[in-house]
Design a protein around this motif. Structure first.
Motif, PDB file in Angstrom:
ATOM      1  N   LEU A 196       5.470   1.512   3.993  1.00  0.00           N
ATOM      2  CA  LEU A 196       4.702   2.707   3.652  1.00  0.00           C
ATOM      3  C   LEU A 196       5.606   3.860   3.232  1.00  0.00           C
ATOM      4  O   LEU A 196       5.237   4.670   2.371  1.00  0.00           O
ATOM      5  CB  LEU A 196       3.817   3.115   4.822  1.00  0.00           C
ATOM      6  N   ILE A 197       6.795   3.951   3.820  1.00  0.00           N
ATOM      7  CA  ILE A 197       7.751   4.983   3.397  1.00  0.00           C
ATOM      8  C   ILE A 197       8.136   4.757   1.938  1.00  0.00           C
ATOM      9  O   ILE A 197       8.202   5.695   1.135  1.00  0.00           O
ATOM     10  CB  ILE A 197       8.981   4.985   4.323  1.00  0.00           C
ATOM     11  N   GLY A 198       8.391   3.500   1.568  1.00  0.00           N
ATOM     12  CA  GLY A 198       8.707   3.207   0.172  1.00  0.00           C
ATOM     13  C   GLY A 198       7.554   3.535  -0.761  1.00  0.00           C
ATOM     14  O   GLY A 198       7.750   4.103  -1.843  1.00  0.00           O
ATOM     15  N   ALA A 199       6.330   3.189  -0.356  1.00  0.00           N
ATOM     16  CA  ALA A 199       5.158   3.481  -1.182  1.00  0.00           C
ATOM     17  C   ALA A 199       4.952   4.982  -1.333  1.00  0.00           C
ATOM     18  O   ALA A 199       4.603   5.475  -2.413  1.00  0.00           O
ATOM     19  CB  ALA A 199       3.924   2.824  -0.565  1.00  0.00           C
ATOM     20  N   ALA A 200       5.165   5.730  -0.246  1.00  0.00           N
ATOM     21  CA  ALA A 200       5.022   7.189  -0.309  1.00  0.00           C
ATOM     22  C   ALA A 200       6.064   7.796  -1.243  1.00  0.00           C
ATOM     23  O   ALA A 200       5.762   8.694  -2.037  1.00  0.00           O
ATOM     24  CB  ALA A 200       5.143   7.777   1.095  1.00  0.00           C
ATOM     25  N   LEU A 201       7.300   7.314  -1.164  1.00  0.00           N
ATOM     26  CA  LEU A 201       8.358   7.839  -2.032  1.00  0.00           C
ATOM     27  C   LEU A 201       8.009   7.600  -3.496  1.00  0.00           C
ATOM     28  O   LEU A 201       8.150   8.508  -4.336  1.00  0.00           O
ATOM     29  CB  LEU A 201       9.685   7.171  -1.681  1.00  0.00           C
ATOM     30  N   ALA A 202       7.547   6.406  -3.813  1.00  0.00           N
ATOM     31  CA  ALA A 202       7.189   6.094  -5.197  1.00  0.00           C
ATOM     32  C   ALA A 202       6.004   6.915  -5.674  1.00  0.00           C
ATOM     33  O   ALA A 202       5.846   7.147  -6.881  1.00  0.00           O
ATOM     34  CB  ALA A 202       6.881   4.605  -5.334  1.00  0.00           C
ATOM     35  N   SER A 203       5.157   7.364  -4.734  1.00  0.00           N
ATOM     36  CA  SER A 203       3.929   8.089  -5.084  1.00  0.00           C
ATOM     37  C   SER A 203       4.090   9.600  -5.016  1.00  0.00           C
ATOM     38  O   SER A 203       3.126  10.338  -5.227  1.00  0.00           O
ATOM     39  CB  SER A 203       2.799   7.653  -4.136  1.00  0.00           C
ATOM     40  N   LEU A 262      -2.335  -3.181  -8.932  1.00  0.00           N
ATOM     41  CA  LEU A 262      -2.607  -2.256  -7.832  1.00  0.00           C
ATOM     42  C   LEU A 262      -3.342  -1.038  -8.361  1.00  0.00           C
ATOM     43  O   LEU A 262      -2.912  -0.417  -9.328  1.00  0.00           O
ATOM     44  CB  LEU A 262      -1.287  -1.817  -7.192  1.00  0.00           C
ATOM     45  N   PRO A 263      -4.502  -0.689  -7.774  1.00  0.00           N
ATOM     46  CA  PRO A 263      -5.222   0.481  -8.276  1.00  0.00           C
ATOM     47  C   PRO A 263      -4.436   1.762  -8.041  1.00  0.00           C
ATOM     48  O   PRO A 263      -3.654   1.874  -7.097  1.00  0.00           O
ATOM     49  CB  PRO A 263      -6.524   0.469  -7.454  1.00  0.00           C
ATOM     50  N   ALA A 264      -4.648   2.721  -8.922  1.00  0.00           N
ATOM     51  CA  ALA A 264      -3.937   4.002  -8.795  1.00  0.00           C
ATOM     52  C   ALA A 264      -4.412   4.747  -7.559  1.00  0.00           C
ATOM     53  O   ALA A 264      -5.595   4.740  -7.223  1.00  0.00           O
ATOM     54  CB  ALA A 264      -4.172   4.851 -10.032  1.00  0.00           C
ATOM     55  N   GLY A 265      -3.489   5.396  -6.862  1.00  0.00           N
ATOM     56  CA  GLY A 265      -3.866   6.229  -5.733  1.00  0.00           C
ATOM     57  C   GLY A 265      -4.492   7.528  -6.215  1.00  0.00           C
ATOM     58  O   GLY A 265      -4.209   8.009  -7.308  1.00  0.00           O
ATOM     59  N   SER A 266      -5.362   8.090  -5.402  1.00  0.00           N
ATOM     60  CA  SER A 266      -5.985   9.365  -5.771  1.00  0.00           C
ATOM     61  C   SER A 266      -4.950  10.479  -5.646  1.00  0.00           C
ATOM     62  O   SER A 266      -4.159  10.490  -4.712  1.00  0.00           O
ATOM     63  CB  SER A 266      -7.166   9.663  -4.848  1.00  0.00           C
ATOM     64  N   PRO A 267      -4.926  11.433  -6.586  1.00  0.00           N
ATOM     65  CA  PRO A 267      -3.971  12.533  -6.463  1.00  0.00           C
ATOM     66  C   PRO A 267      -4.224  13.348  -5.195  1.00  0.00           C
ATOM     67  O   PRO A 267      -5.368  13.566  -4.813  1.00  0.00           O
ATOM     68  CB  PRO A 267      -4.221  13.376  -7.721  1.00  0.00           C
ATOM     69  N   GLY A 321      -7.569  -4.188   5.635  1.00  0.00           N
ATOM     70  CA  GLY A 321      -7.171  -2.965   6.329  1.00  0.00           C
ATOM     71  C   GLY A 321      -5.812  -2.474   5.878  1.00  0.00           C
ATOM     72  O   GLY A 321      -5.573  -1.266   5.761  1.00  0.00           O
ATOM     73  N   ALA A 322      -4.897  -3.411   5.601  1.00  0.00           N
ATOM     74  CA  ALA A 322      -3.563  -3.037   5.130  1.00  0.00           C
ATOM     75  C   ALA A 322      -3.638  -2.370   3.761  1.00  0.00           C
ATOM     76  O   ALA A 322      -2.942  -1.383   3.496  1.00  0.00           O
ATOM     77  CB  ALA A 322      -2.672  -4.278   5.076  1.00  0.00           C
ATOM     78  N   LEU A 323      -4.471  -2.895   2.868  1.00  0.00           N
ATOM     79  CA  LEU A 323      -4.627  -2.268   1.552  1.00  0.00           C
ATOM     80  C   LEU A 323      -5.230  -0.873   1.680  1.00  0.00           C
ATOM     81  O   LEU A 323      -4.859   0.043   0.940  1.00  0.00           O
ATOM     82  CB  LEU A 323      -5.484  -3.150   0.654  1.00  0.00           C
ATOM     83  N   ASP A 324      -6.157  -0.710   2.639  1.00  0.00           N
ATOM     84  CA  ASP A 324      -6.702   0.626   2.893  1.00  0.00           C
ATOM     85  C   ASP A 324      -5.602   1.574   3.350  1.00  0.00           C
ATOM     86  O   ASP A 324      -5.547   2.740   2.929  1.00  0.00           O
ATOM     87  CB  ASP A 324      -7.806   0.554   3.943  1.00  0.00           C
ATOM     88  N   ASP A 325      -4.718   1.084   4.225  1.00  0.00           N
ATOM     89  CA  ASP A 325      -3.607   1.921   4.690  1.00  0.00           C
ATOM     90  C   ASP A 325      -2.696   2.306   3.532  1.00  0.00           C
ATOM     91  O   ASP A 325      -2.266   3.462   3.411  1.00  0.00           O
ATOM     92  CB  ASP A 325      -2.804   1.181   5.764  1.00  0.00           C
ATOM     93  N   LEU A 326      -2.383   1.341   2.684  1.00  0.00           N
ATOM     94  CA  LEU A 326      -1.511   1.618   1.546  1.00  0.00           C
ATOM     95  C   LEU A 326      -2.131   2.670   0.630  1.00  0.00           C
ATOM     96  O   LEU A 326      -1.457   3.632   0.221  1.00  0.00           O
ATOM     97  CB  LEU A 326      -1.254   0.325   0.769  1.00  0.00           C
ATOM     98  N   ASN A 327      -3.387   2.518   0.314  1.00  0.00           N
ATOM     99  CA  ASN A 327      -4.047   3.486  -0.566  1.00  0.00           C
ATOM    100  C   ASN A 327      -4.163   4.858   0.091  1.00  0.00           C
ATOM    101  O   ASN A 327      -4.059   5.889  -0.579  1.00  0.00           O
ATOM    102  CB  ASN A 327      -5.424   2.958  -0.978  1.00  0.00           C
ATOM    103  N   ALA A 328      -4.360   4.871   1.423  1.00  0.00           N
ATOM    104  CA  ALA A 328      -4.434   6.147   2.132  1.00  0.00           C
ATOM    105  C   ALA A 328      -3.104   6.885   2.076  1.00  0.00           C
ATOM    106  O   ALA A 328      -3.062   8.114   1.884  1.00  0.00           O
ATOM    107  CB  ALA A 328      -4.860   5.915   3.583  1.00  0.00           C
ATOM    108  N   VAL A 329      -2.011   6.166   2.236  1.00  0.00           N
ATOM    109  CA  VAL A 329      -0.687   6.798   2.156  1.00  0.00           C
ATOM    110  C   VAL A 329      -0.435   7.338   0.755  1.00  0.00           C
ATOM    111  O   VAL A 329       0.056   8.463   0.576  1.00  0.00           O
ATOM    112  CB  VAL A 329       0.409   5.794   2.562  1.00  0.00           C
ATOM    113  N   ARG A 330      -0.774   6.576  -0.257  1.00  0.00           N
ATOM    114  CA  ARG A 330      -0.503   6.990  -1.634  1.00  0.00           C
ATOM    115  C   ARG A 330      -1.343   8.194  -2.052  1.00  0.00           C
ATOM    116  O   ARG A 330      -0.999   8.884  -3.013  1.00  0.00           O
ATOM    117  CB  ARG A 330      -0.740   5.810  -2.579  1.00  0.00           C
ATOM    118  N   SER A 331      -2.432   8.430  -1.333  1.00  0.00           N
ATOM    119  CA  SER A 331      -3.308   9.564  -1.639  1.00  0.00           C
ATOM    120  C   SER A 331      -3.123  10.730  -0.677  1.00  0.00           C
ATOM    121  O   SER A 331      -3.799  11.753  -0.806  1.00  0.00           O
ATOM    122  CB  SER A 331      -4.779   9.109  -1.595  1.00  0.00           C
TER     123      SER A 331
END
Length: 317
Positions: free
Chosen positions: A262-269, A180-185, A232-242
């Motif tokens: 997405l809540i889990g992904a946001a918490l981890a990020s 999984l690519p790193a999310g932008s800070p 589109g889902a991967l775009d959503d995931l990356n958008a949340v992480r950034s």
């Protein structure tokens, strides 16, 4: 290899299924390398002042030290706690095997591409999906004096055994980490990602407008309207992480699976999370404090909001 088994906790047959999977996996990697929630947190015997929060902390600590996850998901109504755990693992680069015996597939349109799950986010983040959709073969010859119900039960047991063994084999064949690519800070001016509830017709416009009125750039999901739902889902995931913040409308009878993920992904990020729920409903599990959502959702959120004014205050904080 340390493996987390994510599964629905609230019925005995679900816990038994997960225990069967854990036992099979333990013979391959060793029992100390397998974490089975409820079992390994001693949920029924755990005595602490705020039990739900402590269980969340124990599970989150394990989620932060994983090599792989197996998640059991069945049917169109997917467990929100499991989905949150999948999102946390995926955003941490942990490979996830998703096991299902659901015999349905899903699509965004009648003639659209078939997806394994109702929300394409699950398919997008899964490293492997193990799907065993058919009953086992009928016994030949039929058991003497056996009823048709016993025969049917045996075919379901055969399907389950096939699925569990296939999940173990898939996990043993996984790469060490997902790619999984790193999310932008999230820097100054980073957007607010707003996830609407499918149970409210008004939520998208009301809450998105509140964010924009407060001077924030707002990002909304793309996966349900994108030509390629998985992309589109991967775009959503990356958008949340950034994002700077995630505002998730969890109104309705359950947290939708994609929202929970997405809540889990946001918490981890490290993304700030608010759950919007104007009409609160509580669950009551023996020995726990009342929870207004699955405890993995409740304690992942740093704010629980019930009106527009509360949203504006959270955005200003």
């Amino acid at each position: 290899m340390t493996v987390y088994i994510a599964h629905r906790l609230f019925a005995a047959h679900d816990r038994a299924l997960a225990a069967d999977l854990a036992d099979r996996l333990a013979t391959k990697v060793g029992p100390d390398r397998v974490f089975l929630p409820f079992c390994d947190t001693d949920e029924e015997d755990l005595v602490v002042e705020v039990k739900g929060r402590r269980l969340f902390e124990l599970d989150r600590e394990r989620l932060g030290h994983l090599d792989a996850m197996i998640a059991i998901l069945h049917g169109p109504s997917l467990d929100d706690g499991v989905c949150m755990e999948i999102g946390y693992a995926a955003a941490s680069g942990v490979p996830v095997v998703v096991l299902t015996s659901d015999f349905q597939t899903y699509s965004m349109t009648e003639a659209g591409a078939h997806l394994e799950f109702p929300d394409p986010l699950l398919q997008a983040v899964a490293t492997r999906i193990v799907r065993v959709a058919k009953l086992g073969p009928p016994a030949l010859p039929p058991a003497p004096r056996g009823s048709r119900f016993q025969a049917f039960q045996a075919r379901n047991a055969a399907q389950t055994n096939t699925a569990l063994d296939a999940a173990v084999e898939a996990l043993l064949d996984l790469p060490d980490r997902a790619s999984l690519p790193a999310g932008s800070p999230a820097g100054m001016g980073a957007p607010v990602y707003f996830e609407a509830s499918p149970y409210t017709a008004w939520g998208r416009d009301l809450l998105a407008k509140a964010c924009m009125d407060a001077g924030h750039t707002v990002v909304v999901p793309q996966r349900f309207t994108a030509p390629d739902p998985v992309a589109g889902a991967l775009d959503d995931l990356n958008a949340v992480r950034s994002a700077a913040r995630l505002l998730a409308d969890v109104s309705g009878p359950e947290t939708p699976p994609g929202t929970a993920l997405l809540i889990g992904a946001a918490l981890a990020s490290g993304v700030r999370i608010a759950a919007f729920q104007p009409r609160t409903t509580f669950t009551h599990a023996h020995g726990r404090e009342p929870n207004w959502r699955n405890l993995m959702i409740q304690y992942a959120a740093d704010a629980h909001l019930d009106n527009e004014e509360a949203v504006l205050s959270w955005l200003a904080a």
